[in-house]
Motif scaffolding. Structure first.
Motif, PDB file in Angstrom:
ATOM      1  N   THR A  17       0.852  -1.188   0.000  1.00 43.30           N
ATOM      2  CA  THR A  17       0.000   0.000   0.000  1.00 43.30           C
ATOM      3  C   THR A  17       0.886   1.235   0.000  1.00 43.30           C
ATOM      4  O   THR A  17       1.719   1.407   0.893  1.00 43.30           O
ATOM      5  N   LEU A  18       0.729   2.097  -1.021  1.00 45.37           N
ATOM      6  CA  LEU A  18       1.483   3.341  -1.093  1.00 45.37           C
ATOM      7  C   LEU A  18       0.840   4.361  -0.163  1.00 45.37           C
ATOM      8  O   LEU A  18      -0.383   4.432  -0.061  1.00 45.37           O
ATOM      9  N   THR A  19       1.673   5.178   0.518  1.00 42.56           N
ATOM     10  CA  THR A  19       1.125   6.176   1.436  1.00 42.56           C
ATOM     11  C   THR A  19       0.483   7.337   0.697  1.00 42.56           C
ATOM     12  O   THR A  19      -0.409   7.982   1.222  1.00 42.56           O
ATOM     13  N   SER A  20       0.928   7.616  -0.531  1.00 42.27           N
ATOM     14  CA  SER A  20       0.250   8.618  -1.355  1.00 42.27           C
ATOM     15  C   SER A  20       0.120   8.062  -2.769  1.00 42.27           C
ATOM     16  O   SER A  20       1.030   7.414  -3.282  1.00 42.27           O
ATOM     17  N   ALA A  21      -1.024   8.328  -3.368  1.00 37.75           N
ATOM     18  CA  ALA A  21      -1.310   7.784  -4.697  1.00 37.75           C
ATOM     19  C   ALA A  21      -0.438   8.446  -5.760  1.00 37.75           C
ATOM     20  O   ALA A  21      -0.199   9.656  -5.700  1.00 37.75           O
ATOM     21  N   PRO A  22       0.035   7.688  -6.741  1.00 39.38           N
ATOM     22  CA  PRO A  22       0.791   8.289  -7.855  1.00 39.38           C
ATOM     23  C   PRO A  22      -0.155   9.081  -8.758  1.00 39.38           C
ATOM     24  O   PRO A  22      -1.366   8.912  -8.706  1.00 39.38           O
ATOM     25  N   ALA A  23       0.413   9.925  -9.579  1.00 37.54           N
ATOM     26  CA  ALA A  23      -0.388  10.709 -10.522  1.00 37.54           C
ATOM     27  C   ALA A  23      -1.117   9.783 -11.489  1.00 37.54           C
ATOM     28  O   ALA A  23      -0.658   8.664 -11.771  1.00 37.54           O
ATOM     29  N   ALA A  24      -2.232  10.249 -11.996  1.00 37.29           N
ATOM     30  CA  ALA A  24      -3.005   9.461 -12.964  1.00 37.29           C
ATOM     31  C   ALA A  24      -2.129   9.142 -14.177  1.00 37.29           C
ATOM     32  O   ALA A  24      -1.450  10.014 -14.708  1.00 37.29           O
ATOM     33  N   GLY A  25      -2.119   7.884 -14.571  1.00 36.83           N
ATOM     34  CA  GLY A  25      -1.346   7.449 -15.731  1.00 36.83           C
ATOM     35  C   GLY A  25       0.121   7.184 -15.444  1.00 36.83           C
ATOM     36  O   GLY A  25       0.854   6.782 -16.337  1.00 36.83           O
ATOM     37  N   ALA A  26       0.566   7.404 -14.197  1.00 36.67           N
ATOM     38  CA  ALA A  26       1.966   7.157 -13.845  1.00 36.67           C
ATOM     39  C   ALA A  26       2.240   5.663 -13.830  1.00 36.67           C
ATOM     40  O   ALA A  26       1.392   4.867 -13.437  1.00 36.67           O
ATOM     41  N   VAL A  27       3.423   5.287 -14.265  1.00 39.95           N
ATOM     42  CA  VAL A  27       3.834   3.884 -14.243  1.00 39.95           C
ATOM     43  C   VAL A  27       4.457   3.589 -12.883  1.00 39.95           C
ATOM     44  O   VAL A  27       5.345   4.306 -12.432  1.00 39.95           O
ATOM     45  N   VAL A  28       3.969   2.548 -12.227  1.00 41.10           N
ATOM     46  CA  VAL A  28       4.500   2.144 -10.914  1.00 41.10           C
ATOM     47  C   VAL A  28       5.245   0.831 -11.090  1.00 41.10           C
ATOM     48  O   VAL A  28       4.688  -0.131 -11.614  1.00 41.10           O
ATOM     49  N   THR A  29       6.511   0.811 -10.689  1.00 45.09           N
ATOM     50  CA  THR A  29       7.311  -0.410 -10.772  1.00 45.09           C
ATOM     51  C   THR A  29       7.881  -0.720  -9.402  1.00 45.09           C
ATOM     52  O   THR A  29       7.868   0.121  -8.504  1.00 45.09           O
ATOM     53  N   ALA A  30       8.386  -1.918  -9.230  1.00 46.13           N
ATOM     54  CA  ALA A  30       8.974  -2.325  -7.955  1.00 46.13           C
ATOM     55  C   ALA A  30      10.202  -3.174  -8.223  1.00 46.13           C
ATOM     56  O   ALA A  30      10.252  -3.936  -9.179  1.00 46.13           O
ATOM     57  N   GLY A  31      11.185  -3.030  -7.372  1.00 41.81           N
ATOM     58  CA  GLY A  31      12.359  -3.888  -7.386  1.00 41.81           C
ATOM     59  C   GLY A  31      12.387  -4.632  -6.060  1.00 41.81           C
ATOM     60  O   GLY A  31      11.930  -4.115  -5.049  1.00 41.81           O
ATOM     61  N   PHE A  32      12.894  -5.828  -6.073  1.00 41.48           N
ATOM     62  CA  PHE A  32      12.831  -6.647  -4.866  1.00 41.48           C
ATOM     63  C   PHE A  32      14.211  -7.155  -4.484  1.00 41.48           C
ATOM     64  O   PHE A  32      14.926  -7.708  -5.312  1.00 41.48           O
ATOM     65  N   VAL A  33      14.570  -6.957  -3.239  1.00 44.72           N
ATOM     66  CA  VAL A  33      15.800  -7.483  -2.664  1.00 44.72           C
ATOM     67  C   VAL A  33      15.377  -8.321  -1.473  1.00 44.72           C
ATOM     68  O   VAL A  33      14.570  -7.889  -0.649  1.00 44.72           O
ATOM     69  N   PHE A  34      15.884  -9.517  -1.377  1.00 43.45           N
ATOM     70  CA  PHE A  34      15.514 -10.367  -0.256  1.00 43.45           C
ATOM     71  C   PHE A  34      16.723 -11.152   0.203  1.00 43.45           C
ATOM     72  O   PHE A  34      17.708 -11.288  -0.502  1.00 43.45           O
ATOM     73  N   ASP A  35      16.636 -11.649   1.397  1.00 46.97           N
ATOM     74  CA  ASP A  35      17.721 -12.408   1.995  1.00 46.97           C
ATOM     75  C   ASP A  35      17.141 -13.719   2.504  1.00 46.97           C
ATOM     76  O   ASP A  35      16.202 -13.712   3.295  1.00 46.97           O
ATOM     77  N   THR A  36      17.672 -14.821   2.027  1.00 42.49           N
ATOM     78  CA  THR A  36      17.215 -16.132   2.460  1.00 42.49           C
ATOM     79  C   THR A  36      18.372 -16.841   3.144  1.00 42.49           C
ATOM     80  O   THR A  36      19.396 -17.095   2.516  1.00 42.49           O
ATOM     81  N   PRO A  37      18.231 -17.138   4.444  1.00 44.69           N
ATOM     82  CA  PRO A  37      19.320 -17.847   5.117  1.00 44.69           C
ATOM     83  C   PRO A  37      19.465 -19.270   4.576  1.00 44.69           C
ATOM     84  O   PRO A  37      18.470 -19.969   4.385  1.00 44.69           O
TER      85      PRO A  37
END
Length: 67
Positions: A17-37
């Motif tokens: 959940t984003l704390t503030s909405a992006p502008a209309a038509g904005a592209v939202v992407t995500a990158g993921f970093v994780f650590d697995t023992p």
């Protein structure tokens, strides 16, 4: 194209959940970093020295450590 820390992740569902909405038509992407023992699956590592400062190692199986 602007990185933000303004979000929350529900650990149970994985919903972001984003704390503030992006502008209309904005592209939202995500990158993921994780650590697995993990731990090594074998007690020995087989290494072949090819030349000075260079070597070769066979595949080393790893096992995920679940906590």
């Amino acid at each position: 194209g602007v990185e933000t820390a303004g979000f929350m992740v529900d650990a149970a569902t994985g919903a972001v959940t984003l704390t503030s909405a992006p502008a209309a038509g904005a592209v939202v992407t995500a990158g993921f970093v994780f650590d697995t023992p993990v731990r090594f699956d074998a007690d020995r590592i087989e290494v072949t020295l090819e030349s000075f400062g260079a070597g070769r190692m066979v595949a080393m199986p790893l096992i995920e450590v679940r906590v």
